[in-house]
Write a protein that holds these residues in place. Structure first.
Motif, mmCIF file in Angstrom:
data_model
loop_
_atom_site.group_PDB
_atom_site.id
_atom_site.type_symbol
_atom_site.label_atom_id
_atom_site.label_comp_id
_atom_site.label_asym_id
_atom_site.label_seq_id
_atom_site.Cartn_x
_atom_site.Cartn_y
_atom_site.Cartn_z
ATOM 1 N N VAL A 254 0.634 -3.514 -6.333
ATOM 2 C CA VAL A 254 0.679 -2.246 -5.390
ATOM 3 C C VAL A 254 -0.796 -1.622 -5.446
ATOM 4 C CG1 VAL A 254 1.567 -0.703 -7.130
ATOM 5 C CG2 VAL A 254 1.617 0.053 -4.777
ATOM 6 N N GLN A 255 -1.199 -1.140 -4.366
ATOM 7 C CA GLN A 255 -2.443 -0.536 -4.237
ATOM 8 C C GLN A 255 -2.013 1.144 -3.949
ATOM 9 O OE1 GLN A 255 -5.902 -1.269 -4.399
ATOM 10 N NE2 GLN A 255 -6.580 0.556 -4.324
ATOM 11 N N ILE A 256 -2.250 1.850 -4.941
ATOM 12 C CA ILE A 256 -1.784 3.316 -4.848
ATOM 13 C C ILE A 256 -2.852 4.025 -3.936
ATOM 14 C CG2 ILE A 256 -1.122 5.372 -6.127
ATOM 15 C CD1 ILE A 256 -0.287 3.561 -8.367
ATOM 16 N N LEU A 257 -2.479 4.811 -3.028
ATOM 17 C CA LEU A 257 -3.356 5.449 -2.100
ATOM 18 C C LEU A 257 -3.215 6.851 -2.273
ATOM 19 C CD1 LEU A 257 -2.949 3.079 1.016
ATOM 20 C CD2 LEU A 257 -4.717 2.939 -0.687
ATOM 21 N N ASN A 258 -4.191 7.776 -1.795
ATOM 22 C CA ASN A 258 -4.031 9.338 -1.730
ATOM 23 C C ASN A 258 -4.136 9.635 -0.182
ATOM 24 O OD1 ASN A 258 -4.361 10.125 -4.534
ATOM 25 N ND2 ASN A 258 -6.383 8.782 -4.376
ATOM 26 N N LEU A 259 -3.709 10.831 0.076
ATOM 27 C CA LEU A 259 -3.825 11.431 1.454
ATOM 28 C C LEU A 259 -5.431 11.556 1.702
ATOM 29 C CD1 LEU A 259 -0.958 13.854 1.141
ATOM 30 C CD2 LEU A 259 -0.726 12.012 2.556
ATOM 31 N N PHE A 260 -5.780 11.223 3.067
ATOM 32 C CA PHE A 260 -7.130 11.175 3.204
ATOM 33 C C PHE A 260 -7.674 12.479 3.388
ATOM 34 C CE2 PHE A 260 -10.895 10.109 5.741
ATOM 35 C CZ PHE A 260 -11.306 9.461 4.960
ATOM 36 N N ARG A 261 -7.101 13.194 4.208
ATOM 37 C CA ARG A 261 -7.398 14.641 4.453
ATOM 38 C C ARG A 261 -6.959 15.686 3.361
ATOM 39 N NH1 ARG A 261 -10.767 12.314 7.407
ATOM 40 N NH2 ARG A 261 -10.271 11.827 9.605
ATOM 41 N N ASN B 272 1.005 -1.207 0.193
ATOM 42 C CA ASN B 272 0.113 -0.082 0.163
ATOM 43 C C ASN B 272 0.961 1.105 -0.123
ATOM 44 O OD1 ASN B 272 -2.342 -1.453 0.129
ATOM 45 N ND2 ASN B 272 -2.754 -1.059 2.041
ATOM 46 N N THR B 273 0.770 1.880 -1.204
ATOM 47 C CA THR B 273 2.075 3.147 -1.293
ATOM 48 C C THR B 273 1.144 4.379 -1.314
ATOM 49 O OG1 THR B 273 3.506 1.613 -1.977
ATOM 50 C CG2 THR B 273 3.824 3.980 -2.417
ATOM 51 N N ILE B 274 1.253 5.327 -0.566
ATOM 52 C CA ILE B 274 0.481 6.775 -0.920
ATOM 53 C C ILE B 274 1.460 7.387 -1.912
ATOM 54 C CG2 ILE B 274 0.071 8.881 0.347
ATOM 55 C CD1 ILE B 274 -0.411 7.254 2.774
ATOM 56 N N LEU B 275 0.896 8.177 -2.876
ATOM 57 C CA LEU B 275 1.263 8.972 -3.586
ATOM 58 C C LEU B 275 1.369 10.352 -3.365
ATOM 59 C CD1 LEU B 275 2.559 9.824 -6.493
ATOM 60 C CD2 LEU B 275 0.199 9.866 -7.310
ATOM 61 N N HIS B 276 2.599 10.967 -2.868
ATOM 62 C CA HIS B 276 2.535 12.210 -2.004
ATOM 63 C C HIS B 276 3.743 13.159 -2.696
ATOM 64 C CE1 HIS B 276 5.843 10.731 0.189
ATOM 65 N NE2 HIS B 276 5.498 9.784 0.621
ATOM 66 N N ALA B 277 3.827 14.278 -2.341
ATOM 67 C CA ALA B 277 4.711 15.308 -2.975
ATOM 68 C C ALA B 277 6.241 15.011 -2.673
ATOM 69 C CB ALA B 277 4.510 16.807 -2.306
ATOM 70 N N ALA B 278 6.368 14.241 -1.451
ATOM 71 C CA ALA B 278 7.756 13.934 -1.518
ATOM 72 C C ALA B 278 8.260 12.584 -2.262
ATOM 73 C CB ALA B 278 8.337 13.464 -0.061
#
Length: 675
Positions: free
Chosen positions: A200-207, A174-180
């Motif tokens: 992989v399950q690509i995740l987003n930031l929740f808030r 489970n990998t969050i795609l984020h700015a870093a």
């Protein structure tokens, strides 16, 4: 579940939502087994100390779920491995028949815990590892050194499974795609594939927006990032569209990947498809409260009862849940969480069309079968693995260490049924055997041999006798020419031995051979090795004709001296010398398997092998199912056999001698007379 059963369930779910009435159980029951975590991830607001259900209470939920007929039990957190009893919970859920996926940060998986995991069937217990990028990006979010600890936990599971002889366990990230990690996200996925993750399950930031935790602000995509994010989401969607069916795969749909930039632009509209929160899942919090989305993405505000006061089915049919469902049906909150979509039940018209199409296809297949000729495969051997439990080695010793009496053919059933033997895994279901035979009948395929063999002892199967009776009837009906059982004979009983029409391949030594006096064909198998005296063995088994090298197709009583197979050419050279020594001693001509002739693999055309959990591989060398080409539990063997995947493997064999697969590249088995 058959396609017809799945369609019926989809229709019931459609009517459940349409009428706001519980006409079908949920697809899954989820339980927050804990809300504690050993990490303090910057973007996380869901982990904290809170009251927890006891192990006995969670087992009670599992029992209720099993009795209800729900197929998936979903343990959530928090970090599940904060519980010292999580392995007991997972093992219990699997023994009750559930398919379980655990999401973990992986940092608490010690060698001891990995061995406990390896004792749980690999087809029913899967993992999602939370990895928020490469080491730099992950540790920015999860703490210094946490990437290395997570990878170590992952590798411990892989090593423990390999040591236990398990099939390959599905492990995703489970990998969050984020700015870093935006600038190197594709390289991160490639690195995960190289490590052996299955996808992989690509995740987003929740808030979003002002609700973003201060600590996670640097991770949020800002306007300056959106052009690069849009380009990346397009590439990821294309990758998902073009990826193969097996191997490392992105689990997100291409449509969802293309939608990511809209989420961060605040352009996302409410989900166009109906939300199935309240119908698809029954969600229990760590303290026993039943919770669901309140229409504003707050689950705690959507509480509607407690498992400490009501049964699961009472919660599912409660007026409080019906009220919560009405909120979901009119929800207008923009949401990127597509885990509550159930597109197969969205449209009544589509369901009706599917039913008509299914009936039409069934009628067409039956008509085509009547018109088509049988596809005869006289040189092909279909192998069904009834179980992967052997009767020797450390695993067997551990299994039988605590039994009150020795495990013998006479005591075996009694010990198993009274719970003294806990395999921590299953057997090939009788329904799977039936479905494979029904498929061969429908596809008009006839194999030369059906072999019950591979990694374990087929005579251990609890339904062996009715399975054999069924298969002998299928043999008489023309599904295959020969029924072969490969065994060490330890658990041979008179009632099994007296069945006519079976070809037995028995590994020596075996002290129960007298039971097979009336068998149709008996092959005694001896591996040519140092210390084997072929002349003495022939004297000990009069009436058996000796053969060395390749197993002869003829003869009712054969003493077969087989060559051993190895991955290293020097060991294979020793094996050839040992086989030559046996052949010379008996004055036999033997195919030794010289490696100076062209290598030509026959696996894609001759040896389809089905594991006890329904996975299809090309040959028996693939003990960990790296080369899985399909499944009989969710597909058809005939479709796999005639698929483009196997056509490509056969073309590769014609071109280069072996399939274009990692496991095949250096394989020496095509030279061996055993294959």
């Amino acid at each position: 579940m058959t396609p017809a059963d799945a369609l019926l369930r989809d229709a019931r779910m459609y009517l459940s939502r349409k009428l706001n009435h519980s006409l079908a159980p949920p697809d899954r029951v989820s339980v927050n087994v804990t809300l504690r975590c050993n990490l303090t991830c910057t973007m996380c607001t869901t982990c904290y100390d809170a009251p927890e259900l006891s192990c006995a209470e969670i087992k009670g939920i599992i029992d209720q779920t099993a009795a209800w007929g729900v197929e998936v039990f979903n343990p959530l957190g928090g970090e599940p491995f904060m519980r010292g009893d999580i392995e007991e919970i997972l093992s219990y859920a699997v023994r009750r028949g559930f398919y379980v996926t655990v999401t973990t940060n992986g940092t608490l998986i010690t060698p001891r815990r990995a061995r406990a995991i390896a004792a749980i069937p690999s087809d029913r217990l899967h993992f999602n590892f939370s990895l928020d990028g490469d080491e730099i990006a992950n540790d920015l979010v999860r703490g210094q050194g946490m990437w290395q600890r997570a990878i170590a936990g992952y590798q411990r599971i892989r090593a423990a499974d390999a040591e236990a002889g398990n099939s390959r366990r599905k492990i995703l990230s489970n990998t969050i795609l984020h700015a870093a990690n935006l600038d190197r996200f594709e390289a991160i996925l490639d690195a995960q594939a190289a490590l052996g993750f299955d996808g992989v399950q690509i995740l987003n930031l929740f808030r979003a927006g002002p609700d973003t935790p201060k600590e996670a602000a640097a991770l949020w995509f800002r306007p300056r990032h959106l052009a690069a994010l849009s380009a990346l989401s397009g590439r990821l969607a294309s990758r998902a569209e073009q990826q193969p069916d097996v191997g490392y795969c992105i689990q997100n749909s291409p449509e969802d990947l293309r939608q990511i930039p809209s989420y961060y632009r605040d352009d996302l509209t409410p989900l166009e498809a109906p939300c199935w929160a309240g119908w698809k899942e029954l969600y229990i919090n760590a303290d026993g409260a039943a919770i669901m989305c309140d229409g504003k993405l707050d689950f705690l505000a959507g509480a509607f009862g407690s498992v400490r006061e009501q049964t699961l089915q009472q919660l599912w049919r409660s007026p409080a849940l019906r009220a919560r469902r009405e909120v979901v049906k009119t929800c207008t909150t923009p949401c990127v969480q597509n885990c509550y979509l159930r597109r197969e039940s969205d449209s009544g018209r589509s369901l009706l069309s599917s039913a008509v199409s299914m009936a039409s296809r069934r009628a067409s297949r039956r008509l085509s079968a009547l018109r088509s000729r049988v596809e005869a495969l006289p040189d092909a051997r279909l192998c069904l693995e009834l179980t992967d439990v052997p009767t020797d080695g450390p695993r067997w010793q551990t299994l039988t260490a605590s039994t009150p009496e020795p495990a013998t053919p006479e005591s075996w059933t009694r010990l198993r049924d009274r719970g003294y033997l806990d395999f921590g895994r299953g057997f090939m279901g009788f329904e799977v055997v039936r479905s494979v035979m029904a498929d061969l009948r429908s596809a008009r395929m006839r194999f030369g041999c059906l072999s019950l063999a591979w990694r374990g002892e087929p005579l251990l199967h609890p339904e062996l006798e009715p399975i054999l009776d069924f298969l002998l009837a299928e043999k008489a009906d023309g599904r295959f020419d020969r029924l072969r059982i490969e065994t060490d004979g330890t658990f041979l009983t008179p009632s099994i031995a007296e069945k006519l029409g079976i070809e037995w391949v028995v590994t020596l030594p075996c002290d129960r051979l007298a039971l097979l006096a009336n068998a149709e064909r008996v092959v005694l198998k001896v591996t040519a090795a140092p210390g084997v005296d072929p002349v003495a063995l022939c004297a000990r088994h009069p009436g058996f004709t000796p053969a060395a090298g390749r197993l002869p197709a003829e003869g009712t009583r054969v003493l077969w001296f087989a060559r051993s197979d190895h991955d290293h050419y020097l060991e294979n050279a020793k094996a050839r010398r040992q086989l030559a020594r046996v052949a010379d001693a008996l004055d036999l001509t033997a195919e030794l398997g010289e490696e100076d002739r062209p290598r030509r693999c026959t696996a894609p055309q001759r040896t389809p092998t089905v594991s006890w959990d329904g996975k299809i591989t090309l040959c028996s060398r693939d003990v960990q199912l790296h080369n899985r080409v399909g499944e009989v539990t969710s597909g058809q063997l005939s479709e796999v056999w005639r698929s483009e995947v196997l056509a490509a493997d056969r073309a590769a064999v014609a071109r280069q001698g072996v399939p274009a697969r990692d496991l095949c590249r250096d394989c020496s088995r095509p030279w061996s007379p055993n294959h």
